[in-house]
Design a protein around this motif. Structure first.
Motif, PDB file in Angstrom:
ATOM      1  N   GLY A  27     -70.838 -10.977  76.046  1.00 23.66           N
ATOM      2  CA  GLY A  27     -71.420 -11.727  74.946  1.00 23.66           C
ATOM      3  C   GLY A  27     -71.351 -13.229  75.211  1.00 23.66           C
ATOM      4  O   GLY A  27     -70.749 -13.680  76.190  1.00 23.66           O
ATOM      5  N   PRO A  28     -71.946 -14.036  74.337  1.00 23.10           N
ATOM      6  CA  PRO A  28     -72.020 -15.482  74.575  1.00 23.10           C
ATOM      7  C   PRO A  28     -70.649 -16.160  74.625  1.00 23.10           C
ATOM      8  O   PRO A  28     -70.434 -17.062  75.434  1.00 23.10           O
ATOM      9  CB  PRO A  28     -72.855 -16.000  73.393  1.00 23.10           C
ATOM     10  N   ASP A  29     -69.702 -15.736  73.783  1.00 25.27           N
ATOM     11  CA  ASP A  29     -68.407 -16.407  73.709  1.00 25.27           C
ATOM     12  C   ASP A  29     -67.632 -16.263  75.019  1.00 25.27           C
ATOM     13  O   ASP A  29     -67.167 -17.246  75.602  1.00 25.27           O
ATOM     14  CB  ASP A  29     -67.572 -15.842  72.557  1.00 25.27           C
ATOM     15  N   SER A  30     -67.489 -15.036  75.475  1.00 27.05           N
ATOM     16  CA  SER A  30     -66.668 -14.805  76.666  1.00 27.05           C
ATOM     17  C   SER A  30     -67.374 -15.247  77.945  1.00 27.05           C
ATOM     18  O   SER A  30     -66.726 -15.736  78.877  1.00 27.05           O
ATOM     19  CB  SER A  30     -66.272 -13.327  76.758  1.00 27.05           C
ATOM     20  N   LEU A  31     -68.705 -15.115  78.002  1.00 28.73           N
ATOM     21  CA  LEU A  31     -69.422 -15.596  79.193  1.00 28.73           C
ATOM     22  C   LEU A  31     -69.351 -17.118  79.284  1.00 28.73           C
ATOM     23  O   LEU A  31     -69.170 -17.673  80.375  1.00 28.73           O
ATOM     24  CB  LEU A  31     -70.886 -15.152  79.160  1.00 28.73           C
ATOM     25  N   ALA A  32     -69.480 -17.794  78.146  1.00 27.27           N
ATOM     26  CA  ALA A  32     -69.367 -19.249  78.149  1.00 27.27           C
ATOM     27  C   ALA A  32     -67.961 -19.668  78.579  1.00 27.27           C
ATOM     28  O   ALA A  32     -67.783 -20.632  79.330  1.00 27.27           O
ATOM     29  CB  ALA A  32     -69.688 -19.804  76.760  1.00 27.27           C
ATOM     30  N   LEU A  33     -66.951 -18.937  78.109  1.00 31.23           N
ATOM     31  CA  LEU A  33     -65.568 -19.252  78.484  1.00 31.23           C
ATOM     32  C   LEU A  33     -65.361 -19.063  79.983  1.00 31.23           C
ATOM     33  O   LEU A  33     -64.747 -19.912  80.648  1.00 31.23           O
ATOM     34  CB  LEU A  33     -64.602 -18.362  77.700  1.00 31.23           C
ATOM     35  N   LEU A  34     -65.875 -17.974  80.520  1.00 28.61           N
ATOM     36  CA  LEU A  34     -65.740 -17.727  81.960  1.00 28.61           C
ATOM     37  C   LEU A  34     -66.433 -18.840  82.759  1.00 28.61           C
ATOM     38  O   LEU A  34     -65.882 -19.348  83.747  1.00 28.61           O
ATOM     39  CB  LEU A  34     -66.352 -16.367  82.309  1.00 28.61           C
ATOM     40  N   HIS A  35     -67.646 -19.196  82.331  1.00 28.27           N
ATOM     41  CA  HIS A  35     -68.406 -20.247  83.018  1.00 28.27           C
ATOM     42  C   HIS A  35     -67.665 -21.579  82.938  1.00 28.27           C
ATOM     43  O   HIS A  35     -67.557 -22.320  83.936  1.00 28.27           O
ATOM     44  CB  HIS A  35     -69.793 -20.366  82.385  1.00 28.27           C
ATOM     45  N   TYR A  36     -67.141 -21.917  81.756  1.00 28.47           N
ATOM     46  CA  TYR A  36     -66.441 -23.186  81.583  1.00 28.47           C
ATOM     47  C   TYR A  36     -65.185 -23.244  82.468  1.00 28.47           C
ATOM     48  O   TYR A  36     -64.942 -24.238  83.159  1.00 28.47           O
ATOM     49  CB  TYR A  36     -66.059 -23.385  80.113  1.00 28.47           C
ATOM     50  N   LEU A  37     -64.380 -22.192  82.433  1.00 30.43           N
ATOM     51  CA  LEU A  37     -63.147 -22.175  83.230  1.00 30.43           C
ATOM     52  C   LEU A  37     -63.457 -22.164  84.723  1.00 30.43           C
ATOM     53  O   LEU A  37     -62.705 -22.737  85.517  1.00 30.43           O
ATOM     54  CB  LEU A  37     -62.285 -20.966  82.849  1.00 30.43           C
ATOM     55  N   SER A  38     -64.575 -21.539  85.085  1.00 26.48           N
ATOM     56  CA  SER A  38     -64.980 -21.552  86.497  1.00 26.48           C
ATOM     57  C   SER A  38     -65.237 -22.987  86.953  1.00 26.48           C
ATOM     58  O   SER A  38     -64.892 -23.373  88.075  1.00 26.48           O
ATOM     59  CB  SER A  38     -66.237 -20.704  86.687  1.00 26.48           C
ATOM     60  N   GLY A  39     -65.805 -23.791  86.058  1.00 27.90           N
ATOM     61  CA  GLY A  39     -66.063 -25.186  86.386  1.00 27.90           C
ATOM     62  C   GLY A  39     -64.805 -26.034  86.437  1.00 27.90           C
ATOM     63  O   GLY A  39     -64.823 -27.145  86.964  1.00 27.90           O
ATOM     64  N   CYS A  40     -63.707 -25.516  85.873  1.00 28.38           N
ATOM     65  CA  CYS A  40     -62.435 -26.252  85.876  1.00 28.38           C
ATOM     66  C   CYS A  40     -61.523 -25.843  87.028  1.00 28.38           C
ATOM     67  O   CYS A  40     -60.400 -26.355  87.129  1.00 28.38           O
ATOM     68  CB  CYS A  40     -61.683 -25.996  84.560  1.00 28.38           C
ATOM     69  N   ARG A  41     -61.994 -24.937  87.868  1.00 28.42           N
ATOM     70  CA  ARG A  41     -61.108 -24.404  88.908  1.00 28.42           C
ATOM     71  C   ARG A  41     -60.584 -25.495  89.833  1.00 28.42           C
ATOM     72  O   ARG A  41     -59.402 -25.504  90.192  1.00 28.42           O
ATOM     73  CB  ARG A  41     -61.841 -23.331  89.721  1.00 28.42           C
ATOM     74  N   ASP A  42     -61.447 -26.405  90.217  1.00 31.52           N
ATOM     75  CA  ASP A  42     -61.012 -27.453  91.137  1.00 31.52           C
ATOM     76  C   ASP A  42     -60.053 -28.425  90.454  1.00 31.52           C
ATOM     77  O   ASP A  42     -59.047 -28.850  91.042  1.00 31.52           O
ATOM     78  CB  ASP A  42     -62.225 -28.216  91.684  1.00 31.52           C
ATOM     79  N   GLU A  43     -60.348 -28.770  89.188  1.00 26.39           N
ATOM     80  CA  GLU A  43     -59.504 -29.726  88.464  1.00 26.39           C
ATOM     81  C   GLU A  43     -58.083 -29.198  88.290  1.00 26.39           C
ATOM     82  O   GLU A  43     -57.103 -29.920  88.494  1.00 26.39           O
ATOM     83  CB  GLU A  43     -60.125 -30.024  87.096  1.00 26.39           C
ATOM     84  N   PHE A  44     -57.978 -27.923  87.901  1.00 23.96           N
ATOM     85  CA  PHE A  44     -56.665 -27.346  87.625  1.00 23.96           C
ATOM     86  C   PHE A  44     -56.105 -26.532  88.797  1.00 23.96           C
ATOM     87  O   PHE A  44     -54.975 -26.060  88.725  1.00 23.96           O
ATOM     88  CB  PHE A  44     -56.740 -26.432  86.388  1.00 23.96           C
TER      89      PHE A  44
END
Length: 462
Positions: A27-44
């Protein structure tokens, strides 16, 4: 998504080199969360694992959701853990509702994934609209202040914790993020069924509330966080009251005067801590109504009164004491136990009675009793009271009803049926431990000293 980044920093949700399992439904909530955290992988420098659950309730539709998530994880180079559950079978075996059965199995499965990867966190896609729905559902159900605090930002889980980074966002903001980043979510058709309570709140109540205040989710989130902080503090203070509460195998009890020394706010919370212990944290059926009944019971003028609580719990006021006991079924009756010299018994409530040979009389306490083998027929019998029981107390000419002894000693009615009574083999009552000694002859050196030890009973905040 600056709000999410600030929220993560404020609550310390993600640390460097953490392993985070993301629960993704498609669904939109969990897919958006996965996409967002994927973009934070390098930062964290975070390691992500995606877990997707097929509850077995929507047939081919849910299987396609899971396959879709797997494809996205492959594109993002994120390890994928598929989970298949049989919610229908679990529901039938446990006799519970569909939503409860699904939740139980889902969290058990996600805990296994956490343990497999030694993960630090399980990230869930709950957002601000979910927070509003949850809090109002809790209030409508008659929840007490301690339980009407909404969805926690984080809580311990499976050796790590659950985190909810999207709580500062609305559903509309998440859908806008999906559109902006060309994320095509799948939608669960069951979310439109208003037979489910949450869906009814979502479709009928939430639109009205948000029209009154478009920033309601921010206010509710602030309220939830402050309420949890306040409740954590009051809960710690309420733990102090449990030092005056005695917990034992079949319940708990305390003296009213010592309990009521504390402020009413702490009395309420201590009451719920006692119930959490007795119900093993399964207190969904307890509301503020039960709380009010309990407080009125303590303040009432009647010497003896009681309340019937869910699942067979009885709360009894007897004189200056309140006890919590479970309804005793016939098969739970305390058994007859034989006691020989130089042996001991563990009783039904965890207390112990021992018998040791001696040549001296030293029983100065009501918790000790000495008898003479020449005048008392062994083995002794330890039992509970029976109808018509009488004894001849030491120092008295006649006999007295056991019932009257309990009343004189202000023993709560709920405890009388479980109190140990010691007789000889002929049925003569010799001793009521802690209350009364019987008249016996002591004119030989062949004595037996009995000791009653209550320390085996659980007490304090066990």
């Amino acid at each position: 998504m600056q709000k999410v980044a600030a929220f993560i920093r404020k609550h310390g949700l993600i640390g460097r080199e953490d392993t985070v399992v993301v629960a993704v439904s498609g669904g939109p909530d969990s897919l958006a969360l996965l996409h967002y955290l994927s973009g934070c992988r390098d930062e964290f420098r975070v390691r992500l694992v995606a877990a997707s659950v097929d509850h077995g309730l929507r047939g081919e539709e849910s299987r396609k959701d899971r396959d879709y998530v797997e494809d996205i994880c492959e594109q993002l180079s994120i390890p994928f853990e598929p989970i298949t559950l049989d919610v229908g079978l679990h529901k039938q075996e446990e006799g519970i509702g569909t939503q409860e059965a699904a939740r139980d199995l889902r969290y058990e499965a996600l805990a296994r994934v956490m343990q497999k990867y030694n993960a630090d966190s399980l990230a869930l896609g709950h957002h601000g609209d979910d927070q509003i729905e949850t809090l109002f559902m809790q209030l409508v159900r008659g929840a007490t202040p301690q339980s009407a605090t909404g969805i926690p930002v984080t809580r311990t889980f499976a050796g790590g914790r659950i985190i909810r980074p999207f709580l500062p966002l609305t559903k509309n903001e998440i859908e806008a993020y999906c559109e902006e980043n060309r994320i095509t979510p799948r939608y669960d058709s069951s979310n439109e069924d208003t037979a489910y309570t949450r869906n009814a709140f979502r479709h009928h109540m939430l639109p009205f509330l948000k029209r009154q205040n478009p920033k309601l989710h921010e206010h509710i989130q602030a309220y939830s966080e402050r309420s949890r902080e306040d409740e954590a503090f009051l809960g710690e203070r309420a733990e102090e009251l449990l030092e005056d509460v005695e917990f034992y195998e079949n319940g708990a009890g305390f003296f009213i005067k010592s309990f009521k020394r504390h402020p009413i706010a702490l009395q309420r919370r201590a009451f719920h801590l006692i119930l959490n212990y007795l119900y093993n944290d399964q207190v969904e059926d307890i509301t503020y109504i039960h709380e009010d009944l309990f407080l009125r019971l303590m303040d009432g003028g009647r010497v003896n009164s009681s309340l019937d609580f869910p699942k067979g719990l009885i709360i009894t006021k007897a004189y200056d004491r309140v006890t919590f006991t479970w309804v005793r079924r016939e098969q739970d009756s305390a058994p007859l136990s034989e006691l020989y010299p130089d042996s001991h018994l563990t009783l039904w409530d965890g207390a112990q009675i021992s018998a040791e040979s001696t040549s001296e009389v030293k029983d100065t306490s009501l918790y000790e009793f000495t008898c003479d083998r020449a005048h008392v027929k062994f083995p002794l019998i330890v039992r509970t009271r029976q109808y018509g029981d009488r004894m001849k107390p030491s120092g008295m000419k006649g006999t007295k009803k056991i019932k009257d002894i309990f009343i004189d000693q202000k023993i709560p009615a709920a405890e009388r049926d479980r109190w140990p009574i010691v007789t000889d083999s002929d049925g003569v009552i010799l001793w009521i431990p802690g209350l009364k000694k019987g008249a016996v002859e002591l004119n030989s050196d062949s004595l037996v000293r009995l000791k009653y030890n209550r320390s085996g009973r659980r007490s304090g905040n066990a």
